[in-house]
Design a protein around this motif. Structure first.
Motif, short mmCIF file in Angstrom:
data_model
loop_
_atom_site.label_atom_id
_atom_site.label_comp_id
_atom_site.label_asym_id
_atom_site.label_seq_id
_atom_site.Cartn_x
_atom_site.Cartn_y
_atom_site.Cartn_z
N VAL A 1 21.31 78.13 -10.64
CA VAL A 1 22.77 78.17 -10.83
C VAL A 1 23.39 76.86 -10.37
O VAL A 1 23.10 76.38 -9.28
CB VAL A 1 23.39 79.34 -10.02
N LEU B 1 22.98 78.92 -15.37
CA LEU B 1 24.33 79.48 -15.28
C LEU B 1 25.22 78.51 -14.51
O LEU B 1 24.75 77.84 -13.58
CB LEU B 1 24.27 80.84 -14.58
N SER C 1 31.07 83.33 -21.33
CA SER C 1 31.74 82.96 -20.08
C SER C 1 32.83 83.96 -19.74
O SER C 1 33.27 84.73 -20.58
CB SER C 1 32.35 81.55 -20.19
N CYS D 1 32.62 81.41 -14.79
CA CYS D 1 31.16 81.33 -14.81
C CYS D 1 30.69 81.49 -16.24
O CYS D 1 31.31 82.21 -17.03
CB CYS D 1 30.51 82.37 -13.89
N ILE E 1 27.06 81.38 -19.02
CA ILE E 1 25.62 81.32 -19.26
C ILE E 1 25.34 80.21 -20.26
O ILE E 1 26.01 80.12 -21.30
CB ILE E 1 25.10 82.66 -19.82
N GLU F 1 19.83 83.28 -22.08
CA GLU F 1 20.38 84.64 -21.97
C GLU F 1 19.31 85.68 -21.65
O GLU F 1 19.15 86.67 -22.35
CB GLU F 1 21.11 85.03 -23.27
N LYS G 1 21.59 87.54 -17.07
CA LYS G 1 22.71 88.42 -17.40
C LYS G 1 23.02 89.37 -16.24
O LYS G 1 24.17 89.72 -16.00
CB LYS G 1 22.40 89.22 -18.66
N TYR H 1 24.94 87.31 -13.70
CA TYR H 1 26.24 87.02 -14.32
C TYR H 1 27.17 88.23 -14.19
O TYR H 1 28.35 88.09 -13.84
CB TYR H 1 26.01 86.66 -15.79
N LYS H 2 26.62 89.40 -14.45
CA LYS H 2 27.40 90.64 -14.35
C LYS H 2 27.77 90.93 -12.90
O LYS H 2 28.86 91.43 -12.61
CB LYS H 2 26.59 91.80 -14.93
#
Length: 263
Positions: free
Chosen positions: A31, A79, A100, A210, A212, A217, A222, A225-226
């Motif tokens: 990240v 990310l 995003s 934020c 990806i 992916e 993910k 990210y979530k």
């Protein structure tokens, strides 16, 4: 026969060992994050990894504009978390980002040792800001000074820092008299204090997004990210002074909370 049995047994053990190692192999996420997120994001990663033992999250902290350039030129990052809508929008336009969301909002303050009542009172003093070439905080700072008709007068006394964290350190170490920084950066100051809160109307909204990167992916990415902006991560961001946005409708969670307390 016994020898063959022993050999087969050893082979079976070997394959079981190899399969076991394969199952334990951990996925690594890299990240790239705006430096002002350092404290909060380190704590969030800890929480995420507690419930995702098979995922390792590595973070590279830097100024948002440098992370944007890195992404445009090809990168190992999966990310990004940036403090500038402009930078994230550019990456989306170039199709570097596939997905995003906006998750946080921040504000600007002046840090120093002597309280001031008006912005004009910093005239004649050395003032640190993030270098606008690298740091969105520097862009916001110049925007504030121009909107206040102070930029030309203060320009000779401006000291450029690589990023907003460096600008904070300059004032905290007595190298300058004042610094334009994000309000959240005041949490890690030791010697300086908030001497003036800058009205939000003097600068563009400071929105953290934020995203990806295209082609990255995976389920692991993910999942992280979530996790950002949801559940426990939301509480951590609030603790560090950020305003948390609801990605579904851009509602400021902190404002909703305050309204609920007044009732």
């Amino acid at each position: 026969m016994k020898r063959k049995t022993v050999i087969l047994f050893i082979i079976n053990i070997f394959f079981i060992f190899i399969l076991g190692c394969a199952k334990e192999e951990k996925k690594v996420i890299t990240v790239g994050a705006e430096i002002s997120l350092k404290g909060a994001l380190n704590q969030i990663v800890e929480q995420f990894q507690e419930s995702n033992k098979n995922i390792i999250v590595n973070i590279e902290f830097d100024a948002s504009k440098l992370l944007r350039k890195q992404a445009l030129n090809g990168t190992n990052l999966d990310l990004l978390l940036l403090s500038s809508k402009e930078d994230m929008n550019e990456l989306k336009k170039e199709k570097v980002i596939s997905e995003s969301k906006e998750i946080l909002e921040n504000s600007m303050i002046i840090a120093g040792r002597k309280k001031i009542d008006q912005l004009e009172e910093i005239k004649g003093y050395r003032v640190a800001i993030g270098d606008p070439e690298y740091s969105p905080a520097g862009v916001y700072s110049i925007e504030i000074l121009k909107n206040s008709q102070l930029f030309e007068e203060i320009k000779p006394d401006i000291v450029l820092a690589r990023d907003v964290r460096s600008a904070m350190q300059y004032v905290d170490l007595y190298e300058v008299d004042y610094a334009f920084i994000y309000k959240t950066e005041s949490k890690v100051m030791k010697n300086a204090q908030i001497v003036y809160e800058i009205p939000n109307e003097l600068h563009s909204p400071i929105i953290y997004s934020c995203g990806i990167l295209s082609g990255k992916e995976s389920e692991e990415i993910k999942s992280f990210y979530k996790f950002l902006g949801n559940g426990n991560s939301r509480e951590i961001f609030l603790k560090y002074g950020f305003k948390v946005l609801d990605p579904r409708n851009k509602i400021n969670v902190e404002k909703m909370k305050n309204k609920g307390e007044k009732k």
